[in-house]
Every structure is written in C-alpha cells, then in structure tokens.
Motif scaffolding. Structure first.
Motif, PDB file in Angstrom:
ATOM      1  N   LYS A   3       0.840  -1.186   0.000  1.00  0.00           N
ATOM      2  CA  LYS A   3       0.000   0.000   0.000  1.00  0.00           C
ATOM      3  C   LYS A   3       0.879   1.241   0.000  1.00  0.00           C
ATOM      4  N   MET A   4       0.462   2.231  -0.781  1.00  0.00           N
ATOM      5  CA  MET A   4       1.230   3.470  -0.887  1.00  0.00           C
ATOM      6  C   MET A   4       0.284   4.656  -0.751  1.00  0.00           C
ATOM      7  N   VAL A   5       0.830   5.773  -0.311  1.00  0.00           N
ATOM      8  CA  VAL A   5       0.068   7.011  -0.324  1.00  0.00           C
ATOM      9  C   VAL A   5       0.375   7.698  -1.650  1.00  0.00           C
ATOM     10  N   THR A  22       5.429   6.412   0.813  1.00  0.00           N
ATOM     11  CA  THR A  22       4.831   5.854   2.024  1.00  0.00           C
ATOM     12  C   THR A  22       4.778   6.920   3.101  1.00  0.00           C
ATOM     13  N   VAL A  23       3.883   6.748   4.064  1.00  0.00           N
ATOM     14  CA  VAL A  23       3.751   7.735   5.132  1.00  0.00           C
ATOM     15  C   VAL A  23       4.962   7.742   6.052  1.00  0.00           C
ATOM     16  N   ASP A  24       5.800   6.708   5.972  1.00  0.00           N
ATOM     17  CA  ASP A  24       7.012   6.651   6.787  1.00  0.00           C
ATOM     18  C   ASP A  24       8.195   7.353   6.127  1.00  0.00           C
ATOM     19  N   SER A  25       7.986   7.930   4.932  1.00  0.00           N
ATOM     20  CA  SER A  25       9.069   8.631   4.234  1.00  0.00           C
ATOM     21  C   SER A  25       9.343   9.983   4.892  1.00  0.00           C
ATOM     22  N   PHE A  26      10.619  10.369   4.893  1.00  0.00           N
ATOM     23  CA  PHE A  26      10.978  11.688   5.398  1.00  0.00           C
ATOM     24  C   PHE A  26      10.638  12.751   4.351  1.00  0.00           C
ATOM     25  N   ILE A  27      10.182  13.889   4.840  1.00  0.00           N
ATOM     26  CA  ILE A  27       9.796  14.989   3.957  1.00  0.00           C
ATOM     27  C   ILE A  27      10.948  15.370   3.035  1.00  0.00           C
ATOM     28  N   ASP A  28      12.163  15.376   3.557  1.00  0.00           N
ATOM     29  CA  ASP A  28      13.335  15.742   2.742  1.00  0.00           C
ATOM     30  C   ASP A  28      13.419  14.870   1.495  1.00  0.00           C
ATOM     31  N   ASN A  29      13.297  13.550   1.684  1.00  0.00           N
ATOM     32  CA  ASN A  29      13.412  12.623   0.563  1.00  0.00           C
ATOM     33  C   ASN A  29      12.278  12.796  -0.437  1.00  0.00           C
ATOM     34  N   VAL A  30      11.072  13.008   0.074  1.00  0.00           N
ATOM     35  CA  VAL A  30       9.913  13.200  -0.804  1.00  0.00           C
ATOM     36  C   VAL A  30      10.087  14.468  -1.636  1.00  0.00           C
ATOM     37  N   ILE A  31      10.491  15.556  -0.997  1.00  0.00           N
ATOM     38  CA  ILE A  31      10.700  16.823  -1.712  1.00  0.00           C
ATOM     39  C   ILE A  31      11.787  16.667  -2.769  1.00  0.00           C
ATOM     40  N   ASN A  32      12.883  16.026  -2.388  1.00  0.00           N
ATOM     41  CA  ASN A  32      13.990  15.856  -3.335  1.00  0.00           C
ATOM     42  C   ASN A  32      13.561  15.079  -4.575  1.00  0.00           C
ATOM     43  N   LYS A 205      10.714  16.277   9.226  1.00  0.00           N
ATOM     44  CA  LYS A 205       9.556  15.517   9.693  1.00  0.00           C
ATOM     45  C   LYS A 205       9.255  14.388   8.707  1.00  0.00           C
ATOM     46  N   MET A 206       8.264  13.592   9.060  1.00  0.00           N
ATOM     47  CA  MET A 206       7.848  12.493   8.188  1.00  0.00           C
ATOM     48  C   MET A 206       6.484  12.796   7.591  1.00  0.00           C
ATOM     49  N   LEU A 207       6.173  12.102   6.519  1.00  0.00           N
ATOM     50  CA  LEU A 207       4.909  12.346   5.825  1.00  0.00           C
ATOM     51  C   LEU A 207       3.716  12.067   6.738  1.00  0.00           C
ATOM     52  N   LYS A 208       3.846  11.079   7.600  1.00  0.00           N
ATOM     53  CA  LYS A 208       2.726  10.729   8.470  1.00  0.00           C
ATOM     54  C   LYS A 208       2.428  11.812   9.508  1.00  0.00           C
ATOM     55  N   ASP A 209       3.375  12.720   9.729  1.00  0.00           N
ATOM     56  CA  ASP A 209       3.129  13.835  10.636  1.00  0.00           C
ATOM     57  C   ASP A 209       2.060  14.773  10.085  1.00  0.00           C
ATOM     58  N   TYR A 210       1.820  14.692   8.778  1.00  0.00           N
ATOM     59  CA  TYR A 210       0.833  15.547   8.134  1.00  0.00           C
ATOM     60  C   TYR A 210      -0.373  14.766   7.614  1.00  0.00           C
ATOM     61  N   LEU A 211      -0.143  13.535   7.186  1.00  0.00           N
ATOM     62  CA  LEU A 211      -1.213  12.767   6.550  1.00  0.00           C
ATOM     63  C   LEU A 211      -1.797  11.671   7.425  1.00  0.00           C
ATOM     64  N   GLY A 212      -1.188  11.438   8.595  1.00  0.00           N
ATOM     65  CA  GLY A 212      -1.628  10.329   9.415  1.00  0.00           C
ATOM     66  C   GLY A 212      -0.974   9.035   8.956  1.00  0.00           C
TER      67      GLY A 212
END
Length: 293
Positions: A3-5, A22-32, A205-212
């Motif tokens: 499952k993915m967000v 995934t919701v466990d991804s760090f914001i830095d990595n997602v932005i990059n 922060k992590m994605l789950k900090d914003y999306l649950g």
C-alpha cells in the motif's frame, strides 16, 4: 501489493504528475524526488523542442555566427567547422533557419522520422494525461525518456553534436538557463517546498506527521519555490465536480420552468375558467349533455 500514499503534485493551480510514496518517508526525501522529477519533465520538454529544431535545421551554429547573414559570414571569413564534422546519417538537404541559430543542414526524411518518434514517445511518457489515467511518474520513467531522446540523436548523428549545441549541454547537464524563461520554472532542490492543506511540510519531519498513518490515501500537495509565499488552498470541490453541480442546477432550473409553464396553462381546461359557465349554471343548463337522435 504494498500500500502506498499517492500524492497529486501541483505547481500553482496546474497539475503536474502523480507520485507514490509511504507515510514513513521523510519529507526531505519526498521533496527531493518530486523536485528532480519536476525539473526532469522541464528538461525533457526543452530537449524535445530543440530536437524538433534539429530535425528541421540541423546542428547549432557557433556563437560567433548566430544571427549573421550569409554575406556577413563571408565578409568575416567565419566557418562552421563543427557543422562539417557533425553531419547527419545518410546525408542532408539545406533548409535555412530564419532565426539564424542552426546551420540549415536538415537530416533526410527517414532520420527526421526517428527524431520525431522519439519526441512523441518521450512526451507521452511524462504527459499530464497520466494523471487522468491514474498512472504515477517515477524517476526511472524520466530517465528512460531522456535515454530514448539521447539514443535517437546518437542514431541520426553518430559523430555526435557540436560541443556548443544546446541539446548536448542538456544531455550532459551543463545547460546555462540564465536569462531564459526556463530559469524561472526550474526549482533548485534546496529551494523547493511542499505544502499540504495550507501548511508547509517541514523538512526533518515524516509524511505521516501531516497525513496520518493511513497508507491507502490520495492527497493533493503543492510544489513551489521557497519565498513564494503561501500557495492558494485547494477548493473544497474539484473543477469537474463544480461543473457537474452547475449542470445539475441548470437542468433543475429548466425542469422548474417547464413545470411553471405547464401550471400556467393547465387552468384553461378547468371548469371555472370557462367564461360562460356561470351563465349556464343559473339557467340550469350546466349539467345538460347533448345526445344525437
């Protein structure tokens, strides 16, 4: 299947692509990753445009010959030495570039077709239609599209392109976009931000900090350059939903109009609307029916 967000990436009000994480991804990595894909799409569009020009007018002229007339080139005794070396496979015909950027040595039709097909394929791979089809865009897809373009250019120009050709610079990541519209579109990774629901998604922060913690979800996030201010929040309903509501309201209004018109005319068949009915009532004629003998 894991499952993915799913993130629907927008820049301003314009949709860009879909991205899975995934919701466990760090914001830095997602932005990059998102920024690299976003900039990669821009690069592909720039290269596609230049390859279209390459197919029409051949390789780029040296900087000291750009924009000069044939007479000026002869007078200054300038020569396109790289144009002599970097010729297209199977020959060429002259097709003057009125912008004065390229040498006019147009590849033959077969080679043009190779370039055109690579452009079409690359553009389709990163098209915004993928959003409608609910298909994600990945770093691998962007790289594959670049490889297809590079491969086509190599086939048509086996000797390579001149070192000053902008297409070559794009492939080698040495392009200089200073002073161009493209420079305003590209976002440096360290200057990029993601916003969700009116809030900046803070690095560290992590994605789950914003999306649950629910992986199976889809949200819209906005990519922008740091210092651009808070982006406009997403409307409560989508543009398509708004159109459907407006269409429903219009149909309902038309139905009500028709009902009102029908109601306005219906009384004409009623007994009380007959102007002579009162007279017949007092004469005792209202209940008499005529029968033929």
């Amino acid at each position: 299947m894991k499952k993915m967000v799913r993130l629907h990436i927008k820049k301003g009000e314009e949709s860009q692509f879909l991205f899975d994480t995934t919701v466990d991804s760090f914001i830095d990595n997602v932005i990059n990753d998102i920024t690299i894909i976003y900039n990669g799409r821009l690069k592909i569009f720039r290269i596609c445009y230049e390859i279209e020009e390459l197919a029409k007018h051949g390789t780029m002229l040296p900087a000291n010959m750009m924009g000069l007339t044939t007479e000026q080139v002869d007078e200054l005794k300038l020569k396109d030495e790289w144009g002599e070396k970097c010729v297209p496979m199977s020959g060429w015909k002259f097709n003057k570039d009125i912008m004065g950027r390229r040498n006019g040595r147009q590849p033959n039709e077969k080679m043009q077709e190779i370039l055109r097909k690579s452009i079409e394929t690359a553009r389709n791979m990163i098209s915004k239609d993928k959003i409608i089809q609910n298909e994600i865009l990945t770093l691998e897809t962007v790289q594959k599209a670049l490889d297809i373009l590079r491969g086509a250019v190599t086939i048509v120009y086996p000797m390579g392109l001149p070192p000053h050709d902008i297409i070559r610079h794009e492939f080698e990541n040495t392009e200089d976009l200073t002073g161009t519209q493209a420079s305003l579109e590209v976002i440096e990774i360290q200057m990029s931000q993601l916003w969700f629901s009116g809030k900046e998604m803070i690095r560290g922060k992590m994605l789950k900090d914003y999306l649950g913690s629910n992986e199976k979800t889809k949200v819209t996030v906005k990519l922008q350059k740091r210092g651009s201010g808070r982006p406009a929040r997403e409307p409560l309903i989508s543009e398509n939903e708004h159109k459907q509501l407006m269409l429903h309201a219009y149909r309902r209004q038309e139905e009500l109009k028709k009902l009102e018109q029908d109601d306005d005319n219906e009384y004409l068949d009623a007994a009380w609307a007959d102007g002579s009915s009162l007279k017949r009532h007092f004469q005792g004629l209202s209940n008499i029916s005529w029968r033929p003998h």
